[in-house]
Design an enzyme around this catalytic site. Structure first.
Site, PDB file in Angstrom:
ATOM      1  CG  HIS A  57      -5.338   5.788  -0.896  1.00 43.85           C
ATOM      2  ND1 HIS A  57      -6.358   4.833  -0.758  1.00 43.85           N
ATOM      3  CD2 HIS A  57      -5.300   6.087  -2.238  1.00 43.85           C
ATOM      4  CE1 HIS A  57      -6.498   4.188  -1.931  1.00 43.85           C
ATOM      5  NE2 HIS A  57      -6.221   5.215  -2.711  1.00 43.85           N
ATOM      6  CG  HIS A  75      -1.933   1.033   1.083  1.00 41.93           C
ATOM      7  ND1 HIS A  75      -2.197   2.001   0.152  1.00 41.93           N
ATOM      8  CD2 HIS A  75      -3.210   1.167   1.747  1.00 41.93           C
ATOM      9  CE1 HIS A  75      -3.158   2.460   0.352  1.00 41.93           C
ATOM     10  NE2 HIS A  75      -3.875   2.047   1.325  1.00 41.93           N
ATOM     11  CE1 TYR A  89      -3.944   5.391   5.895  1.00 40.13           C
ATOM     12  CE2 TYR A  89      -4.338   4.736   3.633  1.00 40.13           C
ATOM     13  CZ  TYR A  89      -4.918   5.122   4.837  1.00 40.13           C
ATOM     14  OH  TYR A  89      -6.078   5.351   5.230  1.00 40.13           O
TER      15      TYR A  89
END
Length: 374
Positions: free
Chosen positions: A181, A178, A183
């Site tokens: 977004h 990930h 993070y």
């Protein structure tokens, strides 16, 4: 979708298998990762097993799980979001992978560290500080965490690598990192949160170093044919206008080091897949990603629905939207796979209905209906 002629094209285009490194995905439909907080103690139980298996049985070719915390105490902010470390947690995930395979699907965990999104005192490790490239939150606030030391960087990179090795060991088909977004990985990529003056900060290429080292460590921890996918985005939580790259040239400078480090496919997260990424071209972010790297690309963003998914968190629904434009792009090989979020969250049978040309059975997105679905 209205015309039966285009319906047969839907089944033909979406049913084609596709390769990501050593993995053959049976069709082009991907389940996008969606946080649910249904795993007390970070352990996915039988309800989570059923949740993913139902969607694989209904024709989803590749499932990317909800974000799962890697084994670093600052990685998360909830004791109900699953973790990808620990004996009980990994046993739960092994059961998920087995069930998805038995249903005919393939599956990757999304490995996650939230970085400076974490707040003080949050579980699962209340004493852990928020950490990030420069100790800055997405809105620029200081003093709510700290900048990562060299030791911190090594520990987090190792945690990603250990989680990836565990994923292969317990039977998953690949991993997704990930990096989107707002993070942790994304916090290094974005100038708004990365103000470092060492080798991990500076210009766009320097800001890719942490992500590239994480990818390389993951690549080294798994077998050569085990797929490594990276999800990335221009937008951030609460900073929807943020951009990592203002031009194709800048995007190429960002993505090439990551591809060279070992990314096998990119999952290009947008809020609306039909939006062109740069002036002068109709290509979306996934299209540019594939063009610039030569790697397979997954598109995502309001597939099948006419409404921004961010508003779903505010309890808003979304009407149906046809996918003819999506099919045109897929047929032109702008991208390779299509990730579906809210539509699959609400309707486990979404893939079967689309592949089976049962478009009249699709329904608009209704957050209220989710309380009775799993």
């Amino acid at each position: 979708m209205t015309a039966t002629a285009s319906a047969s094209r839907t089944a033909r285009l979406l049913s084609r298998p596709v390769r990501i490194n050593g993995l053959t995905v049976p069709n082009r439909i991907v389940m996008a990762p969606m946080t649910r907080q249904f795993s007390p103690g970070g352990v996915p139980g039988e309800d989570v097993v059923s949740y993913y298996a139902r969607r694989a049985a209904a024709g989803v070719g590749l499932i990317v799980t909800e974000g799962t915390y890697v084994g670093h105490e600052s990685a998360g902010q909830s004791d109900r979001i699953p973790r990808f470390h620990g004996t009980e947690q990994l046993a739960g995930w092994a059961a998920v992978a087995d069930a998805v395979h038995a249903a005919g699907g393939t599956i990757m965990p999304q490995l996650w560290h939230i970085g400076m999104v974490r707040s003080a005192g949050q579980p699962p490790y209340a004493d852990a500080p928020a950490v990030g490239p420069s100790g800055l939150r997405l809105d620029g606030t200081e003093g709510l965490g700290r900048a990562m030391t060299r030791s911190d960087l090594d520990d987090v990179i190792a945690a990603f690598a250990e989680a990836a090795a565990a994923a292969e060991r317990i039977g998953f088909d690949g991993v997704e990192l990930h990096g989107a977004h707002g993070y942790l990985i994304d916090q290094f990529l974005w100038a708004g949160t990365n103000r470092r003056t060492d080798a991990y900060g500076g210009d766009l290429v320097a800001r890719t170093r942490f992500a590239a080292e994480t990818v390389a460590a993951v690549r080294a921890a798994v077998s050569p044919e085990f797929p490594v996918v990276l999800r990335y985005s221009q937008w951030k939580q609460e900073v929807y206008g943020a951009r990592l790259a203002e031009s194709p040239q800048e995007l190429e400078a960002l993505l090439v080091p990551l591809a060279e480090a070992g990314v096998d496919a990119f999952h290009a997260s947008t809020r609306r897949y039909w939006r062109p990424e740069f002036d002068g071209s109709d290509l979306n972010l996934a299209g540019w990603t594939k063009k610039l790297t030569g790697r397979p690309a997954i598109t995502v963003g309001s597939v099948g629905l006419d409404g921004d998914f961010v508003k779903a968190f505010q309890g808003e629904g979304a009407p149906l939207k046809g996918i003819d434009d999506l099919l045109d792009r897929l047929e032109a090989e702008e991208f390779d796979l299509v990730a579906v979020g809210r539509a699959l969250l609400q309707d486990p049978q979404w893939a079967a209905k689309v592949l089976g040309e049962r478009f009249d059975e699709l329904s608009a997105y209704d957050p209220a209906a989710l309380r009775s679905l799993s």
